[in-house]
Design an enzyme around this catalytic site. Structure first.
Site, PDB file in Angstrom:
ATOM      1  N   ILE A  31      -1.756 -10.925 -18.469  1.00 23.31           N
ATOM      2  CA  ILE A  31      -1.353 -11.660 -19.676  1.00 23.31           C
ATOM      3  C   ILE A  31      -1.067 -13.132 -19.368  1.00 23.31           C
ATOM      4  CG2 ILE A  31       1.156 -11.305 -19.579  1.00 23.31           C
ATOM      5  CD1 ILE A  31       0.976 -10.363 -22.508  1.00 23.31           C
ATOM      6  N   GLN A  94       7.690  -9.379  -7.181  1.00 21.33           N
ATOM      7  CA  GLN A  94       7.287  -8.252  -8.043  1.00 21.33           C
ATOM      8  C   GLN A  94       8.169  -8.214  -9.288  1.00 21.33           C
ATOM      9  OE1 GLN A  94       7.295  -4.326  -6.232  1.00 21.33           O
ATOM     10  NE2 GLN A  94       6.289  -3.397  -8.007  1.00 21.33           N
ATOM     11  N   HIS A 100       0.504  -2.187  -8.550  1.00 20.11           N
ATOM     12  CA  HIS A 100      -0.732  -2.769  -9.083  1.00 20.11           C
ATOM     13  C   HIS A 100      -1.351  -3.710  -8.070  1.00 20.11           C
ATOM     14  CE1 HIS A 100       2.810  -5.084 -10.377  1.00 20.11           C
ATOM     15  NE2 HIS A 100       2.072  -6.170 -10.185  1.00 20.11           N
ATOM     16  N   HIS A 102      -3.444  -7.155  -7.839  1.00 16.52           N
ATOM     17  CA  HIS A 102      -3.937  -8.343  -8.541  1.00 16.52           C
ATOM     18  C   HIS A 102      -5.317  -8.664  -7.962  1.00 16.52           C
ATOM     19  CE1 HIS A 102       0.040  -9.886 -10.159  1.00 16.52           C
ATOM     20  NE2 HIS A 102       0.492  -9.106  -9.205  1.00 16.52           N
TER      21      HIS A 102
HETATM   22  P1  AMP Z   1       3.967  -8.689 -10.227  1.00 10.21           P
HETATM   23  O1  AMP Z   1       4.689 -10.012 -10.238  1.00 10.21           O
HETATM   24  O2  AMP Z   1       3.157  -8.486  -8.979  1.00 10.21           O
HETATM   25  O3  AMP Z   1       4.891  -7.539 -10.527  1.00 10.21           O
HETATM   26  O4  AMP Z   1       2.893  -8.787 -11.372  1.00 10.21           O
HETATM   27  C1  AMP Z   1       3.109  -8.374 -12.684  1.00 10.21           C
HETATM   28  C2  AMP Z   1       2.050  -9.031 -13.508  1.00 10.21           C
HETATM   29  O5  AMP Z   1       1.988  -8.366 -14.760  1.00 10.21           O
HETATM   30  C3  AMP Z   1       2.295 -10.512 -13.803  1.00 10.21           C
HETATM   31  O6  AMP Z   1       1.217 -11.280 -13.289  1.00 10.21           O
HETATM   32  C4  AMP Z   1       2.377 -10.555 -15.340  1.00 10.21           C
HETATM   33  O7  AMP Z   1       1.782 -11.713 -15.858  1.00 10.21           O
HETATM   34  C5  AMP Z   1       1.626  -9.302 -15.733  1.00 10.21           C
HETATM   35  N1  AMP Z   1       1.980  -8.718 -17.023  1.00 10.21           N
HETATM   36  C6  AMP Z   1       3.215  -8.504 -17.523  1.00 10.21           C
HETATM   37  N2  AMP Z   1       3.134  -7.914 -18.730  1.00 10.21           N
HETATM   38  C7  AMP Z   1       1.815  -7.733 -18.983  1.00 10.21           C
HETATM   39  C8  AMP Z   1       1.077  -7.178 -20.063  1.00 10.21           C
HETATM   40  N3  AMP Z   1       1.671  -6.664 -21.156  1.00 10.21           N
HETATM   41  N4  AMP Z   1      -0.280  -7.181 -20.002  1.00 10.21           N
HETATM   42  C9  AMP Z   1      -0.909  -7.701 -18.929  1.00 10.21           C
HETATM   43  N5  AMP Z   1      -0.265  -8.227 -17.860  1.00 10.21           N
HETATM   44  C10 AMP Z   1       1.071  -8.254 -17.898  1.00 10.21           C
END
Ligand code: AMP
Ligand code: ZN
Length: 114
Positions: A31, A94, A100, A102
């Site tokens: 997002i 995180q 997940h 990236h």
């Molecule tokens: P992390 O910081 O590794 O936990 O990454 C979480 C990621 O999820 C971040 O890059 C956010 O931008 C992404 N994110 C959070 N909410 C959503 C959502 N609803 N749809 C897509 N990505 C999201």
């Protein structure tokens, strides 16, 4: 809705821009993209962090990496290159506690990361 955003996305309870899915894994656009391609690849199974992985998850994590490869190919990144990142806990930033990958690409990615 459950307590986990990514479980909800995997279950189709919350909207996401899906780019890949199979029985075990799905992938959707971040997002808040940090590169022209920024896709998150997640297992449908809830695993909070890399610290929580079990031996029994080994095949599943292999499937995650294969899905990342497929996403990169579909985005036209295979030859140019891309980066696959897992952030684990606070110092890595995180923010969503459902494991997940990236998948980042489409621009030069500096090293070391910040
Ligand atoms: P992390 O910081 O590794 O936990 O990454 C979480 C990621 O999820 C971040 O890059 C956010 O931008 C992404 N994110 C959070 N909410 C959503 C959502 N609803 N749809 C897509 N990505 C999201
Ligand atoms: Zn979850």
């Amino acid at each position: 809705m459950t307590a986990c955003l990514f479980c909800d996305i995997a279950a189709g309870k919350r909207k996401a821009n899906l780019v890949y899915e199979n029985d075990d894994v799905c992938a959707f656009r971040d997002i808040s993209p940090q590169a022209p391609t920024h896709v998150l690849v997640i297992p449908r199974k809830h695993i909070a962090t890399l610290n929580d992985l079990q031996e029994a998850d080994a095949d599943l994590m292999g499937k995650l990496m294969l899905a990342a490869k497929e996403v990169a190919a579909a985005e036209g990144l295979s030859a140019k290159g891309y980066r696959v990142v897992v952030n684990c806990n606070r110092d890595a930033g995180q923010t969503v506690f459902h494991i997940h990958l990236h998948v980042l690409g489409g621009r030069y990615l500096g090293w070391p990361p910040g």
